[in-house]
Enzyme design. Structure first.
Site, PDB file in Angstrom:
ATOM      1  N   ILE A   1      25.389  -0.294   3.570  1.00 44.22           N
ATOM      2  CA  ILE A   1      25.576   1.020   4.170  1.00 44.22           C
ATOM      3  C   ILE A   1      26.012   0.882   5.634  1.00 44.22           C
ATOM      4  O   ILE A   1      25.725  -0.116   6.297  1.00 44.22           O
ATOM      5  CB  ILE A   1      24.304   1.879   4.062  1.00 44.22           C
TER       6      ILE A   1
ATOM      7  N   TYR B   1      22.981   6.980   2.598  1.00 43.86           N
ATOM      8  CA  TYR B   1      23.465   7.341   1.265  1.00 43.86           C
ATOM      9  C   TYR B   1      23.933   8.789   1.157  1.00 43.86           C
ATOM     10  O   TYR B   1      24.248   9.256   0.061  1.00 43.86           O
ATOM     11  CB  TYR B   1      22.373   7.056   0.235  1.00 43.86           C
TER      12      TYR B   1
ATOM     13  N   TYR C   1      13.622  -7.666   5.333  1.00 41.84           N
ATOM     14  CA  TYR C   1      13.612  -6.271   5.737  1.00 41.84           C
ATOM     15  C   TYR C   1      12.569  -5.489   4.943  1.00 41.84           C
ATOM     16  O   TYR C   1      12.135  -5.890   3.871  1.00 41.84           O
ATOM     17  CB  TYR C   1      14.987  -5.626   5.516  1.00 41.84           C
TER      18      TYR C   1
ATOM     19  N   PHE D   1      10.248   2.068   0.077  1.00 44.01           N
ATOM     20  CA  PHE D   1      11.083   2.113  -1.117  1.00 44.01           C
ATOM     21  C   PHE D   1      11.743   0.778  -1.438  1.00 44.01           C
ATOM     22  O   PHE D   1      12.260   0.590  -2.537  1.00 44.01           O
ATOM     23  CB  PHE D   1      12.163   3.201  -1.000  1.00 44.01           C
ATOM     24  N   ASP D   2      11.717  -0.152  -0.498  1.00 41.62           N
ATOM     25  CA  ASP D   2      12.306  -1.467  -0.765  1.00 41.62           C
ATOM     26  C   ASP D   2      11.799  -2.442   0.272  1.00 41.62           C
ATOM     27  O   ASP D   2      11.584  -2.077   1.438  1.00 41.62           O
ATOM     28  CB  ASP D   2      13.836  -1.387  -0.708  1.00 41.62           C
TER      29      ASP D   2
ATOM     30  N   PHE E   1      14.411   1.238   8.678  1.00 47.97           N
ATOM     31  CA  PHE E   1      14.388  -0.158   8.257  1.00 47.97           C
ATOM     32  C   PHE E   1      13.870  -1.023   9.393  1.00 47.97           C
ATOM     33  O   PHE E   1      14.260  -0.843  10.552  1.00 47.97           O
ATOM     34  CB  PHE E   1      15.787  -0.656   7.878  1.00 47.97           C
TER      35      PHE E   1
END
Length: 242
Positions: free
Chosen positions: A184, A210, A156, A166-167, A227
């Site tokens: 989540i 979040y 991902y 961010f990831d 995502f």
């Protein structure tokens, strides 16, 4: 938090000694020859770095006066109660400012997310579920779909609405395995829509991500997240246990 600011206030004196010197009378550089000199300098750098959260609230001249009074044995001009009172008052003021900033960020994040999702919902290929999750099929898989209690392995990439990443498991070069019940809500719902081998793009509202608490340094309060997820495998119970 209060203890943190008390420590920073105590540390401030040592780290600002040179900053307190008058511009026309710069302090002579200290030699870094002995272990004591090097140790003192190292501590000074650490303390100076730790001052960043409170330096705007510190009067440097008064700080130096307090340090000088203690080191010279002079009479302390604020008693214990007065010093405690002002430290508590400034700490409270800083906390209130942080809350105002976070509330403003949360309101801005919510507004930005609502606008984005409203526009995104009209784009070709984007589908919206009853929960508000939006998704787009990039590649349809041909394997089974996972259930809410299954463990899956995925690749991902996560980005903010401004495109900032961010990831990313791809950047780390390692897919991630996790139970769908431990992520989540947007992931739990979205990945169940996929078939193994497929790749989807998910647009996850803050309420399914979040929320107003955010996550870490990069995901602020009420942020809508994007995502791109590739479902690599649904793990067998034996493999999951291992």
């Amino acid at each position: 938090m209060l203890q943190k600011y008390r420590l920073l206030a105590l540390c401030a004196g040592a780290s600002l000694l040179f900053a307190c010197a008058k511009p026309e009378e710069p302090a002579a550089p200290v030699e870094l020859t002995t272990d004591a000199q090097k140790f003192g300098y190292a501590i000074g750098v650490d303390l100076g770095n730790s001052l960043e959260p409170v330096v705007a609230h510190v009067d440097v001249a008064a700080l130096k006066q307090g340090l000088d009074d203690v080191s010279s044995g002079a009479e302390i001009r604020l008693d214990d109660a007065a010093r405690e009172e002002i430290k508590n008052a400034v700490s409270q003021k800083m906390q209130e400012a942080q809350i105002r900033e976070r509330d403003a960020a949360a309101a801005a994040g919510a507004a930005e997310g609502e606008k984005f999702l409203a526009e995104n919902a009209t784009k070709e290929g984007v589908q919206t579920t009853d929960s508000g999750l939006q998704y787009k099929v990039i590649t349809e898989g041909d394997g089974p779909s996972p259930g809410a209690d299954d463990e899956v392995t995925v690749h991902y990439v996560g980005t903010l609405l401004n495109g900032e990443e961010f990831d990313s498991s791809i950047a780390r070069g390692q897919p991630v395995t996790f139970p769908l019940s431990n992520v989540i809500a947007g992931w739990t719902e979205g990945v169940q829509l996929m078939k193994t081998g497929g790749k989807y793009q998910f647009f996850i509202p803050a309420a399914l991500a979040y929320g107003d608490r955010g996550a870490g340094a990069k995901i602020g309060p009420n942020q809508t997240l994007i995502f791109e997820v590739e479902l690599l495998a649904i793990n067998e119970p034996e493999a999951a246990a291992k």
